[in-house]
Every structure is written in C-alpha cells, then in structure tokens.
Design a protein around this motif. Structure first.
Motif, PDB file in Angstrom:
ATOM      1  N   VAL B  86       0.835  -1.198   0.000  1.00 55.50           N
ATOM      2  CA  VAL B  86       0.000   0.000   0.000  1.00 55.50           C
ATOM      3  C   VAL B  86       0.874   1.254   0.000  1.00 55.50           C
ATOM      4  O   VAL B  86       0.641   2.196  -0.760  1.00 55.50           O
ATOM      5  N   ARG B  90       1.904   4.324  -3.183  1.00 58.41           N
ATOM      6  CA  ARG B  90       1.846   5.782  -3.059  1.00 58.41           C
ATOM      7  C   ARG B  90       3.092   6.421  -3.664  1.00 58.41           C
ATOM      8  O   ARG B  90       3.114   7.577  -4.017  1.00 58.41           O
ATOM      9  N   PHE B  96      -3.871   3.886 -16.010  1.00 57.04           N
ATOM     10  CA  PHE B  96      -4.329   2.663 -16.655  1.00 57.04           C
ATOM     11  C   PHE B  96      -4.752   2.900 -18.095  1.00 57.04           C
ATOM     12  O   PHE B  96      -4.894   4.030 -18.551  1.00 57.04           O
TER      13      PHE B  96
ATOM     14  N   GLN C 180     -16.995  -1.333 -11.426  1.00 54.29           N
ATOM     15  CA  GLN C 180     -16.056  -1.930 -12.360  1.00 54.29           C
ATOM     16  C   GLN C 180     -14.686  -2.150 -11.732  1.00 54.29           C
ATOM     17  O   GLN C 180     -14.244  -1.370 -10.901  1.00 54.29           O
ATOM     18  N   ASN C 182     -11.848  -1.693 -13.002  1.00 55.04           N
ATOM     19  CA  ASN C 182     -10.817  -0.686 -13.254  1.00 55.04           C
ATOM     20  C   ASN C 182     -10.912   0.476 -12.266  1.00 55.04           C
ATOM     21  O   ASN C 182      -9.936   1.152 -12.006  1.00 55.04           O
ATOM     22  N   VAL C 183     -12.115   0.678 -11.697  1.00 55.33           N
ATOM     23  CA  VAL C 183     -12.237   1.712 -10.680  1.00 55.33           C
ATOM     24  C   VAL C 183     -11.576   1.245  -9.378  1.00 55.33           C
ATOM     25  O   VAL C 183     -10.900   1.996  -8.685  1.00 55.33           O
ATOM     26  N   GLU C 185      -9.125  -0.824  -9.252  1.00 53.24           N
ATOM     27  CA  GLU C 185      -7.685  -0.769  -9.535  1.00 53.24           C
ATOM     28  C   GLU C 185      -7.156   0.635  -9.327  1.00 53.24           C
ATOM     29  O   GLU C 185      -6.074   0.819  -8.784  1.00 53.24           O
ATOM     30  N   ALA C 186      -7.931   1.611  -9.813  1.00 53.06           N
ATOM     31  CA  ALA C 186      -7.493   2.997  -9.680  1.00 53.06           C
ATOM     32  C   ALA C 186      -7.240   3.320  -8.216  1.00 53.06           C
ATOM     33  O   ALA C 186      -6.237   3.928  -7.860  1.00 53.06           O
ATOM     34  N   ALA C 187      -8.163   2.881  -7.367  1.00 56.66           N
ATOM     35  CA  ALA C 187      -8.031   3.199  -5.944  1.00 56.66           C
ATOM     36  C   ALA C 187      -6.818   2.479  -5.341  1.00 56.66           C
ATOM     37  O   ALA C 187      -6.035   3.077  -4.597  1.00 56.66           O
ATOM     38  N   TYR C 188      -6.666   1.211  -5.685  1.00 58.23           N
ATOM     39  CA  TYR C 188      -5.487   0.494  -5.176  1.00 58.23           C
ATOM     40  C   TYR C 188      -4.209   1.149  -5.674  1.00 58.23           C
ATOM     41  O   TYR C 188      -3.223   1.271  -4.948  1.00 58.23           O
ATOM     42  N   GLY C 189      -4.240   1.592  -6.945  1.00 59.51           N
ATOM     43  CA  GLY C 189      -3.065   2.198  -7.538  1.00 59.51           C
ATOM     44  C   GLY C 189      -2.659   3.499  -6.844  1.00 59.51           C
ATOM     45  O   GLY C 189      -1.525   3.937  -6.958  1.00 59.51           O
ATOM     46  N   LEU C 190      -3.612   4.126  -6.153  1.00 53.13           N
ATOM     47  CA  LEU C 190      -3.302   5.359  -5.427  1.00 53.13           C
ATOM     48  C   LEU C 190      -2.799   5.064  -4.019  1.00 53.13           C
ATOM     49  O   LEU C 190      -2.566   5.973  -3.239  1.00 53.13           O
ATOM     50  N   GLY C 191      -2.686   3.794  -3.702  1.00 52.45           N
ATOM     51  CA  GLY C 191      -2.171   3.443  -2.379  1.00 52.45           C
ATOM     52  C   GLY C 191      -3.240   3.337  -1.318  1.00 52.45           C
ATOM     53  O   GLY C 191      -2.989   3.604  -0.149  1.00 52.45           O
ATOM     54  N   ALA C 192      -4.445   2.972  -1.740  1.00 47.97           N
ATOM     55  CA  ALA C 192      -5.502   2.786  -0.753  1.00 47.97           C
ATOM     56  C   ALA C 192      -5.475   1.353  -0.236  1.00 47.97           C
ATOM     57  O   ALA C 192      -5.116   0.435  -0.959  1.00 47.97           O
ATOM     58  N   THR C 193      -5.830   1.192   1.034  1.00 47.42           N
ATOM     59  CA  THR C 193      -5.955  -0.157   1.561  1.00 47.42           C
ATOM     60  C   THR C 193      -7.295  -0.725   1.123  1.00 47.42           C
ATOM     61  O   THR C 193      -8.146  -0.005   0.611  1.00 47.42           O
ATOM     62  N   GLN C 196     -10.165   1.050   2.672  1.00 49.87           N
ATOM     63  CA  GLN C 196     -10.380   2.385   2.107  1.00 49.87           C
ATOM     64  C   GLN C 196     -11.048   2.295   0.740  1.00 49.87           C
ATOM     65  O   GLN C 196     -11.898   3.118   0.399  1.00 49.87           O
ATOM     66  N   VAL C 197     -10.653   1.292  -0.032  1.00 50.03           N
ATOM     67  CA  VAL C 197     -11.276   1.111  -1.343  1.00 50.03           C
ATOM     68  C   VAL C 197     -12.761   0.805  -1.172  1.00 50.03           C
ATOM     69  O   VAL C 197     -13.615   1.376  -1.848  1.00 50.03           O
ATOM     70  N   VAL C 201     -14.844   4.038  -2.297  1.00 49.42           N
ATOM     71  CA  VAL C 201     -15.065   3.881  -3.726  1.00 49.42           C
ATOM     72  C   VAL C 201     -16.216   2.932  -4.014  1.00 49.42           C
ATOM     73  O   VAL C 201     -17.153   3.255  -4.739  1.00 49.42           O
TER      74      VAL C 201
END
Lengths: 75, 257, 299
Positions: B86, B90, B96, C180, C182-183, C185-193, C196-197, C201
């Motif tokens: 996690v 960051r 994507f 979806q 991909n949404v 994924e977007a949240a995980y990609g921002l460093g959310a646990t 939090q996702v 989201v």
C-alpha cells in the motif's frame, strides 16, 4: 399466507381442485393462533410440519440452483 | 544524441510472474533510469503489462496471481517481507489503459481522492494541490471553472489527464503507464505524449505501449518483450535503427505482431 | 446490366422478396400472446386494487387511523397495528441492514472463492427461497423460547430481520458487483488499503443498489403475516406497544383478523386497512426511488 386464505382451511385429502383444502402454512398459522405452550403435541407438530415444508422447498431450491449453474457452466 | 547516462532508479532481478499455474514472465532483469521515459513494447500477451504491474505490486491483486524475484527501488527490494504494498503504491503511481475516474466524485474530488482515501489530505492545502496537479496534467485551463462537475462528464482524453492529475496529487516518484493512450483519439494521444515529455523532468516513467511510433516519440529507452521474456533493451534510437536481436528487428519492421 | 449478372440479379430479387407471410403471422401471434400475458395480470391487479380502495375509502378517516380495535366494525381503528408495524420494520431494518451489508462486503470483497464463502453463498440462496412461515418457526424456537425474548416486538423484529437478510445480502452483492474492476484498480493504484477502497469507492457507487435492496426488504417485512402469527403476535390489541419487549400486533395481522370475521362491516375495515398498507408501501417505495435518483445524480 394469502394462499392460506384463498385455498381454505379444511384439512382434506383430495385431488379435486374445486374444494377447499389446507396448506402446510395455513396449518401452522392456524395452530399458532391458538395458545400452544412449549412441549405440547401441537407445539411439536407445527415444527414437524415446518421441517417437512423446509425439506420440500430445500430440494426444489437445490434443483433450481443446479439448473441455473448448468446453464452458466455452458456459457 | 542520447543523454548522458542517468542513475538507475528501479532494477528488476529475475522477476517472474504467474497467473495461477501459467507463468507470464520468465525472469526479467532490467533497469529503469531516473527521470527517463522507458517504453515497453511487444505483441499482445507478451507480458509487458504484467511486468509494470509487478513494479508497484498491482499484479498480485488479481486472484491467483503472484510474483517472485526482486524489484529494487532505491536500494529496497519492494518484494521484501517488511514492505507494505500500500505504501509502495503511493510512491509508484499508475495510470491505466482505460480512463477510470471515480464516477461518484467531482473533478476536484477525483484529484484529491488519493490523499483523501488514505487519510492524508491537509484541507488548507487542498486548492493548491488541485491546481498544481491539474496544471501538471495539462488539464487546468480546460476545467478550472467546472471543478465541481462529475469526473465522468469529461471527454476520454480529459478523463485520462484527470487520472494522471489524480496520480500526481499523491506525489509519487515513479509513474507507470499502461497503454495510457490506447483508448484515445489521435489529438488526445498527442496531448498525453506532450505531457509525458514534461513529466519526465520530475518523474521516472515506464510506459507500456502497443504503438511503436509512440514508443519512438516519447521514450529515451525502449524494451522489447516477447512471450514473457525481455528480448532487448537499449536506447530508443538504437532499438529502432539498429536492433541487435533478429526478433526485435522482425517486430519493428512489422514482420509479425 | 450486362448479361452475366442478369441471372444473378433475378435470383437475388427472388430471394429477397419471397413471401414470409406465414412466419410473419406467427410472429404477430406470438407478440399478441406476450402482450396478453403482460396486460392480463396487470389489469386484474389494477381491478383488485381499485375495488379494494373503493371498498375501503368510506372507512378511511382520521378516527380509523388513530382508533383502537373494537367489536363494532364501524368503531374499530388500526393505531396499535400501525404503530406495531412501524416499530417492527424499524427494528428489523436496523438489524438486517448492517448485518446484510456487512455479509455482502465479506462475500464480495474478502471471501474470494474459499470453501467457506461458497458454502455461505449456497445457504443464502437457499434461505431466500424458504417459505416465510418457517422463519416464524425459527423465531419461535430461537428468539421466543431459547433466548427468552417472549412474544415481544424484539422477537418479531428479529424474525423479520432474518427473513429479509437474504434479500439484503443478495441485492447488496449485486450492487457491489456492478462497480467496475478498473475503478477498484485505480483506488489500489493510489495506495488505498482494501478497507479504504471499499468505504470510499465501492460503497458510494453501490449505494443506490443497496438502498433499492433495503427498500425491497423493508416492504417485504411490512407485508408479512404468517411468521409474526407463529412468533406470537396478538390478533386483538387494545393498547400501544411501549418498548421492544412489549407484546405487539401488525397491520397485516389486523387485516387478516378482519378478513376472517364473518360479520358484515369488517370486510370494509379490511379493505381500508389494505389501502393504508398499500399507501404506506407506495410512499416507502417512492422515497427509495427519490433517494436512489439523488444518489445517482451525483454519480
């Protein structure tokens, strides 16, 4: 429940669709409306009827799930 | 003329990845230089997306997927036991293929979402962060008067730049881009490519693309992947003018793929 | 047109203009059948609702809403039943919604394909198809007797909560599944646990669907009679429930009671009661749609 009202409340073993009969649900409701202290024969009977009803619907549920799953598997 | 060699920012050693029992990467050794754009090209299914998704440990989020080997970022193996994926994500942000703004959020909320999601938003700085990130993604002038509109109301190209702004807001150091322009029209694509040029002043960028022209236009170095292997990596000019490997030459001259 | 293509053009004309009268007629007949199966039940339903409303309209008054049951049909009211129903569905929703949404989150986001998750899933699907009277027996055995809640509002509400739990779980899962990947994924990609996702989201996006399920569940709970009778709801109650441990009755039970009385006048009361029930359900559904649209407009 509503079926219980429509189908009548007379226990009768018949295949004639025109006469009132009694459903399992109606029986349980009927008995519950009276006073049924725990442990009496009536009290136990409604649980027996309930268990039968559950078993029947359970079998149908499992069957329907099988059917639905078979469909999905083929896609 | 190639730039002077820049320091290494990321290095992979023997990186292997699986989807279930299927091995998608067969041991990749490769480096990414600081503040350079590295393009990864190759035919569909060659493992290029999987590869960059291993760099910020997004790969393992897929059910049944796992990775092995080392990814060294600033002397730390990100697959080390005590590394929290996690926190890694960051630092190593991702854009994507399909623009994916959060549909329930406004433009402003989308930009701030990374900070807000992770509980790190300093409210007094919010406006400043929104502007800086949107400027960074070359979107500010187009949306500054409609920050409260839904993110999904923008065009595809604007949405993708919003996603880039969203990534920038969490202040990453590395940006991974997985075919960021493949769903966009040529004009939007050109804007994204210009943006990548600007971003490399500050960020180390890895971009997966199926377009060789794009790789040639935006990248300093290019890696060619084939069936889960790294065939060749070199300065972009060299790859496209004098590849060393026959398979690379066949691919860039359009003999297959 | 040259000579070589002329014959081909002729056959093409023949192929493209051949009469399909037979299959067209069949198609029309089938369409007619479909329309009948849509509109016949609808008409019947409208007739029933209209008839009932007309019957009951005369009895609908402030006195009817605020009155207590009586041996005299024209003096009887539905206040205890109305209050009981409101208590019941509030308590039941308070129990079923958090548990149901929580279970859905676990199954959808955490459970994966583990054996346990699969087992729970099969059971929920089964429970959704179990006759409601069986929930009544379950409530009677577990809440009333075993937990000693007696024939209280709490026991009734807990029974209803169990009854609607599968609806809440299934519809919440359905709603979360529409978010979806991909949404996420977007949240995980921002460093959310993961949490939090889910919280920031997935749940906001699934909210309209979850609300719809919740309203379906509450409507269902509102109309149930059999399980409440089995659990031991009163059929004749001349006081208001004064807390969760109080005896209770509910609107459908009051209606059932009136329907089963032979004396004239009570059938009109029943019709009026049904009208109140229908209106309440309608109002609840309208509220749900309004909330859902508000939530969707943000999206």
């Amino acid at each position: 429940m509503i079926v219980a009202i429509a189908a009548g409340q007379q226990p009768r073993l018949t295949l004639d669709p025109r006469v009132p009969v009694e459903t399992m649900t109606a029986y349980i409701v009927q008995v519950s409306m009276g006073d049924t202290p725990a442990g009496t024969l009536e009290y136990r009977t409604i649980f027996a009827v309930g268990a039968t009803l559950f078993a029947l619907t359970f079998v149908m549920n499992v069957l329907s799930q099988r059917l639905a799953q078979g469909k999905r598997g083929r896609l | 003329m190639p730039d002077p060699i820049k320091p290494v920012r990321i290095e992979t050693r023997g990186l292997r990845a699986w989807f279930g029992a299927k091995e998608a990467l067969h041991g990749i050794d490769m480096v990414f230089h600081d503040r350079e754009v590295t393009a990864i090209i190759g035919p569909s299914g060659c493992g290029k997306s999987t590869f960059i998704r291993c760099l910020n440990r997004m790969h393992e989020l897929v059910r049944g997927a796992r990775a092995e080997g080392q990814v060294i970022l600033d002397d730390v193996d990100v697959y080390g036991k005590d590394v929290d994926p996690v926190l890694l994500r960051r630092k190593v942000g991702m854009v994507f293929q399909k623009p994916n703004p959060f549909p329930t959020m406004s433009i402003r909320e989308n930009v701030l979402s990374g900070l807000r999601l992770t509980g790190r938003l300093d409210r007094s700085r919010a406006e400043e962060i929104v502007e800086r990130s949107l400027r960074g993604a070359a979107l500010w002038d187009e949306v500054k008067d409609q920050l409260d509109k839904g993110g999904a109301s923008l065009s595809g190209g604007q949405q993708q730049r919003l996603c880039i702004a969203r990534s920038l807001a969490v202040e990453p150091e590395v940006l991974l881009m997985d075919e960021p322009a493949s769903a966009l029209d040529p004009i939007a694509t050109a804007r994204i490519e210009d943006l990548i040029h600007e971003l490399k002043e500050q960020y180390t960028i890895a971009i997966v693309t199926h377009s060789m022209q794009q790789a040639a236009r935006v990248s300093d170095r290019t890696a060619f992947f084939l069936m889960g292997d790294l065939v060749e990596v070199d300065d972009t000019d060299n790859i496209f003018t004098s590849p060393k490997d026959q398979r690379t030459e066949d691919y860039i001259t359009g003999k297959f793929g | 047109m040259n000579e070589a293509t002329a014959p081909r053009a002729r056959t093409a004309r023949a192929e493209l203009t051949a009469s399909r009268a037979g299959s067209k007629r069949l198609e029309k007949a089938f369409l007619a059948l479909c329309l009948v199966s849509v509109f016949a039940p609808l008409a019947l339903l409208l007739y029933l609702v209209g008839e009932t409303t007309l019957d009951g309209l005369g009895r609908l008054s402030w006195d009817f809403l605020t009155g207590y049951p009586s041996r005299k049909a024209e003096k009887a009211g539905i206040l205890p039943a109305l209050v009981g129903s409101v208590y019941l569905i509030t308590l039941a929703a308070g129990m079923a919604l958090p548990v149901g949404v929580g279970a859905a989150i676990y199954l959808e986001e955490y459970g994966g394909r583990s054996r346990l998750a699969r087992l729970i899933e099969v059971n929920i699907a089964n429970l959704a198809g179990v006759p409601s009277v069986i929930y009544g027996l379950l409530g009677l055995g577990v809440f009333v007797r075993f937990l000693g809640l007696d024939r209280s509002l709490l026991a009734g509400a807990a029974t209803l909560a169990l009854l609607v739990l599968p609806i809440v779980i299934i519809s919440s899962r359905e709603a979360m599944r529409t978010v979806q990947d991909n949404v996420r994924e977007a949240a995980y990609g921002l460093g959310a646990t993961r949490w939090q996702v889910i919280r920031s989201v997935i749940l906001p996006q699934a909210l309209p669907g979850i609300l719809t399920g919740a309203i379906l569940a509450v409507s269902r709970a509102m109309g149930e009679t059999a399980p409440l009778i089995v659990v031991g709801a009163l059929t004749y109650m001349t006081f208001l429930p004064d807390g969760p441990m109080s005896p209770f009755t509910a609107l459908p039970i009051q209606i059932f009671n009136w329907v089963s009385r032979p004396k004239a006048g009570f059938d009109i009361n029943a019709a009026a009661g049904i009208t109140v029930l229908l209106l309440t359900l309608l109002a609840m559904n309208a509220t749900a749609i309004w909330i859902r649209q508000r939530a969707q407009r943000r999206a």
